[in-house]
Structures are given as structure tokens and as C-alpha cells.
Design a protein around this motif. Structure first.
Motif, PDB file in Angstrom:
ATOM      1  N   LEU A 138       1.790   8.875  12.943  1.00  0.00           N
ATOM      2  CA  LEU A 138       0.540   8.260  12.519  1.00  0.00           C
ATOM      3  C   LEU A 138      -0.627   9.230  12.655  1.00  0.00           C
ATOM      4  O   LEU A 138      -1.435   9.386  11.740  1.00  0.00           O
ATOM      5  CB  LEU A 138       0.277   7.002  13.349  1.00  0.00           C
TER       6      LEU A 138
ATOM      7  N   LEU B 237       7.478   3.274  11.870  1.00  0.00           N
ATOM      8  CA  LEU B 237       6.215   3.023  11.187  1.00  0.00           C
ATOM      9  C   LEU B 237       6.422   2.529   9.760  1.00  0.00           C
ATOM     10  O   LEU B 237       5.643   1.717   9.247  1.00  0.00           O
ATOM     11  CB  LEU B 237       5.381   4.306  11.174  1.00  0.00           C
TER      12      LEU B 237
ATOM     13  N   LYS C  72      -3.913  -1.563   5.122  1.00  0.00           N
ATOM     14  CA  LYS C  72      -2.988  -0.901   6.029  1.00  0.00           C
ATOM     15  C   LYS C  72      -3.668   0.164   6.882  1.00  0.00           C
ATOM     16  O   LYS C  72      -3.302   0.378   8.030  1.00  0.00           O
ATOM     17  CB  LYS C  72      -1.853  -0.273   5.211  1.00  0.00           C
TER      18      LYS C  72
ATOM     19  N   PHE D  88      -3.398   0.369  10.881  1.00  0.00           N
ATOM     20  CA  PHE D  88      -2.939   1.524  11.644  1.00  0.00           C
ATOM     21  C   PHE D  88      -3.953   1.898  12.724  1.00  0.00           C
ATOM     22  O   PHE D  88      -3.566   2.308  13.827  1.00  0.00           O
ATOM     23  CB  PHE D  88      -2.693   2.709  10.714  1.00  0.00           C
TER      24      PHE D  88
ATOM     25  N   GLN E  35      -2.668  10.283   9.296  1.00  0.00           N
ATOM     26  CA  GLN E  35      -3.845   9.446   9.081  1.00  0.00           C
ATOM     27  C   GLN E  35      -5.112  10.214   9.433  1.00  0.00           C
ATOM     28  O   GLN E  35      -5.189  10.857  10.476  1.00  0.00           O
ATOM     29  CB  GLN E  35      -3.767   8.173   9.935  1.00  0.00           C
TER      30      GLN E  35
END
Length: 246
Positions: free
Chosen positions: A123, A49, A75, A79, A127
Motif C-alpha cells: 500500500l 490487499l 477506494k 486505503f 499509494q
């Protein structure tokens, strides 16, 4: 004199997914949300990543960085696209009887996807925005399996979260070990045990960890990730069945 009205609140900007579903304008480039996502996923699969940036992605696609900003605001939205694309590539759900069959199928798809795209765990852990169409569809199917079994909305969501917490934890352990072996160019568990042998031998010889020592001497499934994953999943599902009476 006409009454004064307060200034209206500014409209919230459209989300990535709202913009994607709008009628397309004449394309300025050969780019699309799908091609951007596919390229970013390819980069993350190959290099991790951390290798994905707007600058590197634009170079990979042969466009300017500004061209990407016509499709994603940065970004974070990139993602989101990557995550949704990875979930879209999951094996199709086979017909499964009852909530238990549905959750086993969910767990199997989750493991297959995470092994194909190891960056997914990183992720989703870091996130905040994981509300993408394909992610929500997966959770919706899991919720539906529990509500069909008679659970109320709160209990159904808690049950889904319990299963998904197990899945994330089990996969984090497995993928963490696989990634370590990949970085060290180790081909199997024997290579790993050989590398850590001196440290493990010292720890076991202290006599402080008798259960762990017995495990190292007698275990026969040390490298059987699939068996361990299925066994733990069955324990979680058995616990839900006993607690909820379903």
C-alpha cells in the motif's frame, strides 16, 4: 455601478480526516469510519490487499455499497483509513534514550506492524496519499529525535528517510519470502531450500558465484530474519552517527 468581482475559487473539498473530526450527524446506519476500517483491515490481513473492494467490503459488513460512500469517497480513502488503523495498532513506543534509541524503537514497531499486516508495504509503495494522522505522528516523532540531537530540518528529514528506506527494503525482502512460503504451504526455510535446491545447485556448480557458494555452505543464520534486520539497522545508524557526528 458596483465593481465586478471575479468569481471566487471553488473551495477545496474537505479531506477524509477533516470530515471525521467534524461533529457527527445522526447516524443513518450502524456504520462508522472505525468499523469500516476494521473490516477492511481484517479482509486484507486474511486475503491480501487485492481482496479489498468497495463491493466486497459492503457485503462483508452487510450494507449496501452506497452506504460506504457516505463515509469514504472511494477506494483511495478506504486505503487511507486502513493504513491509519494499522499504524494506530502499533506497539506503544517505550521510552528510548537519544535519537538512536528512538530510531531502534521506530524500526521495531515497523517490523511488528508489517508482519501483522503484510499489505502495508504494498500500500505505501503504490499509494501517493500516506499523510494520515497516525503515519504523520510516527514521522513527527522520528524527526523530533533528530532535531533534538541538533540537526537542522533538512538533515533531520534526510536522516529519517534513510532509516525508513532501509526499513522498507529489509521488510520487503522478509515479507516477500514469508508470503512465498505461505502460498506454497512451506513451513520453514528448509522447505524453501529443498524446493529451489536443483536450481541453486546448478548455479553454484557453474563456479561463477564463489562468494554465494561459500555463503550457502557456511552461513548459520539463513532463517534468522530478526538478527539480519537488527544488524542492517545498526549499520545504518552507525553510518549516520559517523557522518553527522551525533
Amino acid at each position: 455601478m458596483a465593481p465586478q468581482h471575479p468569481n471566487p475559487e471553488p473551495a477545496e473539498p474537505a479531506t477524509l480526516w477533516e470530515r471525521i473530526e467534524r461533529p457527527a450527524k445522526a447516524p443513518r446506519t450502524t456504520l462508522s469510519h472505525a468499523s469500516i476500517a476494521a473490516a477492511a483491515v481484517e479482509m486484507a490481513d486474511a486475503e491480501g490487499l487485492e481482496a479489498v473492494s468497495m463491493r466486497k467490503l459492503s457485503g462483508h459488513l452487510g450494507v449496501t455499497t452506497m452506504a460506504l460512500y457516505r463515509y469514504v469517497t472511494g477506494k483511495d480513502e478506504l486505503f487511507e483509513l486502513m493504513l491509519d488503523t494499522a499504524f494506530a495498532g502499533r506497539p506503544p513506543a517505550a521510552p528510548a534514550p537519544g535519537w538512536r534509541g528512538a530510531m531502534r524503537a521506530h524500526a521495531e514497531r515497523s517490523r511488528t506492524t508489517a508482519l501483522r499486516h503484510p499489505w502495508i508495504l504494498e500500500l505505501t509503495a503504490t499509494q501517493v496519499v500516506t499523510l494520515t494522522p497516525n503515519v504523520v505522528a510516527e514521522i513527527d516523532a522520528a524527526l523530533g529525535a533528530f532535531t533534538a540531537a541538533g540537526l537542522d530540518a533538512d538533515t533531520a528529514m534526510a536522516a529519517v528517510q534513510a532509516v525508513r528506506a532501509y526499513i522498507r527494503g529489509a521488510l520487503a525482502d522478509e515479507i516477500g519470502q514469508r508470503e512465498l512460503m505461505k502460498r506454497q504451504n512451506w513451513s520453514d526455510g528448509d522447505d524453501l531450500r529443498h524446493a529451489y535446491g536443483p536450481r541453486m545447485n546448478w548455479l553454484m556448480e557453474t563456479g561463477r558465484y564463489p562468494a554465494y557458494r561459500d555463503y550457502t555452505k557456511t552461513a548459520r543464520r539463513k532463517d534468522d530474519f530478526a538478527w539480519r534486520y537488527d544488524f542492517g539497522l545498526d549499520c545504518v545508524l552507525d553510518g549516520l552517527a559517523a557522518r553527522l557526528g551525533i
